[in-house]
Design an enzyme around this catalytic site. Structure first.
Site: not given
Ligand SMILES: NC(=O)c1ccc[n+]([C@@H]2O[C@H](COP(=O)([O-])OP(=O)(O)OC[C@H]3O[C@@H](n4cnc5c(N)ncnc54)[C@H](OP(=O)(O)O)[C@@H]3O)[C@@H](O)[C@H]2O)c1
Length: 280
Positions: A45, A50, A106
């Site tokens: 994704d 980004y 988005h």
């Molecule tokens: N469409 C939209 O508007 C929208 C909005 C937000 C996000 N997204 C998509 O959703 C994806 C995920 O959301 P997100 O990036 O906000 O956050 P998330 O996946 O909810 O959380 C990521 C965070 O958690 C940590 N993490 C990941 N796996 C872990 C584990 N097993 N144990 C402990 N900590 C862990 C990561 O740190 P480390 O990297 O240090 O492991 C990072 O700080 C995004 O990357 C993006 O692709 C889309």
């Protein structure tokens, strides 16, 4: 075992993918994406916003394209029939690919910025449909659309969205939009499925994780998977890829699911699609 979900057009999509928001370093992207592929991840994704499409392209350069599902998003400054198509072509060039597996709007045009938000979304969607018909994108969808955004869109669409990607995690259930989308055959992707990392210290989640011998991240992802959602956790650490992927290897009981359903808001991104003003 990781499951495949089926879109209304018959296309398959893995129930877990790799989120890439905030990974911009090219070497790190390559390391993470290649390790994720080895682990079994096939869905990636990304988003124009980004600023990492070129990094993704470099990361997948030696992986078999046909095995991968690339999901990308059009940014808010490219709303409208023509602009969305041009934006998609630019993204395809950056990603060095002929097609996307999923292309998403988005954010909906927000009522706060645009009195005619509904017309703008309809016009952008017509451009998405044109991309779909042309075969440049194999499925189209939206992000962050609430029920009223979807109901408005429904009045003019020819192809209904296949996916709605929206923030869902413990503390942010989004039950109304989940029920609506499931009823309409729209698959839900939980963005920020770990609440952007902010919910992992929640005491109820921590004690359940200890009881089950799992990590809090696995508990969150399992809760989402068990609700029938696609999850796209982001990690920039190779060792966490397997941990997140193995949320398929256990189950939560009904009462454990219910306990998590009732956790109050405890962190996350928390942007309201009707209120966004900073996003163009
Ligand atoms: N469409 C939209 O508007 C929208 C909005 C937000 C996000 N997204 C998509 O959703 C994806 C995920 O959301 P997100 O990036 O906000 O956050 P998330 O996946 O909810 O959380 C990521 C965070 O958690 C940590 N993490 C990941 N796996 C872990 C584990 N097993 N144990 C402990 N900590 C862990 C990561 O740190 P480390 O990297 O240090 O492991 C990072 O700080 C995004 O990357 C993006 O692709 C889309």
């Amino acid at each position: 075992m990781m499951r495949l979900m089926t879109l209304r057009n018959g296309n398959k999509i893995p129930q877990i993918g790799l989120g890439t928001w905030q990974i911009t370093d090219r070497d790190l992207m390559k390391q993470i994406v290649c390790a994720a592929y080895e682990e079994g991840y096939r869905l990636i994704d990304t988003a124009a916003a980004y600023s990492n499409e070129i990094a993704v392209a470099k990361a997948i350069a030696n992986l078999p394209r046909e095995e991968l599902l690339l999901s990308d998003k059009v940014w808010n400054t490219n709303r409208g029939y023509e602009a969305v198509q041009e934006a998609c072509r630019r993204s395809l060039k950056k990603l060095k690919t002929d097609y996307l597996d999923l292309y998403l709007i988005h954010w909906p045009a927000s009522g706060k910025l645009y009195p005619n938000w509904s017309d703008i979304n309809a016009d952008t969607w017509r451009g998405m449909e044109a991309l779909y018909r042309e075969g440049l994108v194999r499925a189209i969808g939206v992000c962050n659309f609430k029920v009223h955004h979807l109901k408005e869109l429904e009045k003019t669409v020819e192809v209904f969205p296949f996916v709605n990607q929206i923030e869902i995690h413990p503390g942010k259930n989004q039950q109304e939009v989940i029920t609506y989308c499931m009823d309409k055959g729209i698959l839900l992707e939980a963005s920020s499925p770990l609440g952007n990392g902010q919910i992992l210290k929640n005491e109820d989640l921590v004690s359940l994780a200890e009881e089950k011998g799992k990590t809090v991240a696995q508990i969150c992802l399992r809760w989402e998977i068990q609700k029938g959602l696609i999850v796209i956790p982001k990690t920039a650490r190779v060792q966490r890829l397997r941990e997140n992927f193995s949320a398929f290897d256990f189950k939560l009981t009904d009462s454990e699911m219910e306990m998590i359903d009732n956790i109050p808001y405890c962190g996350g991104i928390g942007i309201d699609s009707d209120e966004v003003t900073q996003f163009g």
